[in-house]
Design a protein around this motif. Structure first.
Motif, PDB file in Angstrom:
ATOM      1  N   HIS A 141       1.221   5.255  -1.980  1.00 11.72           N
ATOM      2  CA  HIS A 141       0.675   6.245  -2.922  1.00 11.72           C
ATOM      3  C   HIS A 141       1.816   6.781  -3.783  1.00 11.72           C
ATOM      4  O   HIS A 141       2.274   7.902  -3.584  1.00 11.72           O
ATOM      5  CB  HIS A 141      -0.002   7.380  -2.150  1.00 11.72           C
ATOM      6  N   GLU A 148      -7.118   2.699  -3.136  1.00 10.96           N
ATOM      7  CA  GLU A 148      -7.599   2.580  -1.787  1.00 10.96           C
ATOM      8  C   GLU A 148      -9.108   2.792  -1.758  1.00 10.96           C
ATOM      9  O   GLU A 148      -9.609   3.781  -2.290  1.00 10.96           O
ATOM     10  CB  GLU A 148      -6.870   3.618  -0.911  1.00 10.96           C
ATOM     11  N   HIS A 164       0.860  -1.195   0.000  1.00  5.24           N
ATOM     12  CA  HIS A 164       0.000   0.000   0.000  1.00  5.24           C
ATOM     13  C   HIS A 164       0.889   1.236   0.000  1.00  5.24           C
ATOM     14  O   HIS A 164       1.410   1.643   1.042  1.00  5.24           O
ATOM     15  CB  HIS A 164      -0.916  -0.003   1.233  1.00  5.24           C
TER      16      HIS A 164
HETATM   17 MN    MN Z   1      -3.352   5.134   2.055  1.00  6.95          MN
END
Ligand code: MN
Length: 266
Positions: free
Chosen positions: A27, A104, A25
């Motif tokens: 960005h 997400e 995870h």
């Molecule tokens: Mn996040």
């Protein structure tokens, strides 16, 4: 992930070169040097899931990661932007067939986002139903102050044989963690979680075969700078110390867990 493929295999397929680390995870598109971070993931062999907060970011993220060995892109609509972007759920539905990875997505019942909670719930349920319909998706899910609601939604809309869920930055109770594990969820653990004694105790009790690592970069910082995917190496060390094991064993466990998560089911 599982095994290597012949040279003529298309790039960016699921049988890429074996990774050494997992950042499930991150960005990537929120770093000023997005392309350089992708290159770092490949150099350090970090299997990285690039999450997005709006489906409008999908095309550009996919283009930049197209030739990456280790970066995969997830199609997302973050619960914290649903107040302004709820109508983008139809774009998620249109693009969904192009990806195996979703995130997400999820729910946020924290004070800043609670007013959009009903709308978040509608958006999340629609995304889960679309995932269930297509099958085989892997989701990274936000569940701030909303673990029970997230699990209710998952249990209602995404049968365990129709998709896999990873709870990212899980901060629920021990009882919620047990329920999530029974619902088939994995947990991705980041450096910030391991700084809190309460969350370390929680992580100590999670099933070892459901643990992954993540950065949630660039939101998490280490040594006063935004974390980057290769920093998961120190998260593995932290995780190993919480679990009373060796870092090398923990690294192999996380890789095995990723393979299991991504294993194609009949
Ligand atoms: Mn996040």
């Amino acid at each position: 992930l599982p095994g290597r493929r012949a040279r003529q295999a298309p790039v960016n397929d699921e049988d890429a070169m074996r990774p050494a680390w997992v950042d499930f995870h991150c960005h990537l598109d929120l770093y000023p040097d997005h392309e350089a971070v992708i290159a770092e993931c490949d150099r350090a062999a970090v299997a990285t899931l690039a999450v997005t907060t709006t489906p409008k970011a999908w095309a550009r993220n996919r283009e930049l990661a197209a030739r990456s060995e280790h970066v995969r892109v997830a199609l997302g609509l973050h619960p914290q932007v649903v107040a302004d972007r709820a109508d983008e759920v139809s774009l998620v539905e249109r693009l969904l067939a192009e990806t195996r990875y979703v995130g997400e997505v999820g729910l946020d019942a924290g004070p800043r986002f609670y007013k959009s909670f009903a709308e978040q719930q509608r958006v999340f349920d629609r995304i889960l139903r679309a995932c269930a319909e297509q099958g085989g998706k892997v989701l990274t899910i936000h569940s701030v102050r909303a673990v029970s609601k997230v699990l209710d939604s998952l249990e209602r809309n995404l049968p365990q044989d129709r998709g896999r869920a990873v709870l990212h930055w899980f901060t629920g109770s021990a009882a919620e963690a047990r329920r999530a594990a029974e619902s088939g969820c994995f947990f991705s653990i980041n450096a910030e979680m391991l700084r809190s004694e309460k969350h370390r105790s929680l992580v100590a009790e999670l099933p070892i075969d459901r643990l992954l690592t993540e950065t949630d970069g660039p939101f998490v910082t280490v040594d006063g700078r935004p974390v980057r995917p290769p920093d998961v190496a120190s998260t593995v060390e932290g995780l190993a110390s919480v679990r009373g094991t060796d870092a090398g064993i923990m690294a192999r466990q996380v890789l095995a867990n990723l393979s299991e998560l991504l294993r194609e089911r009949a």
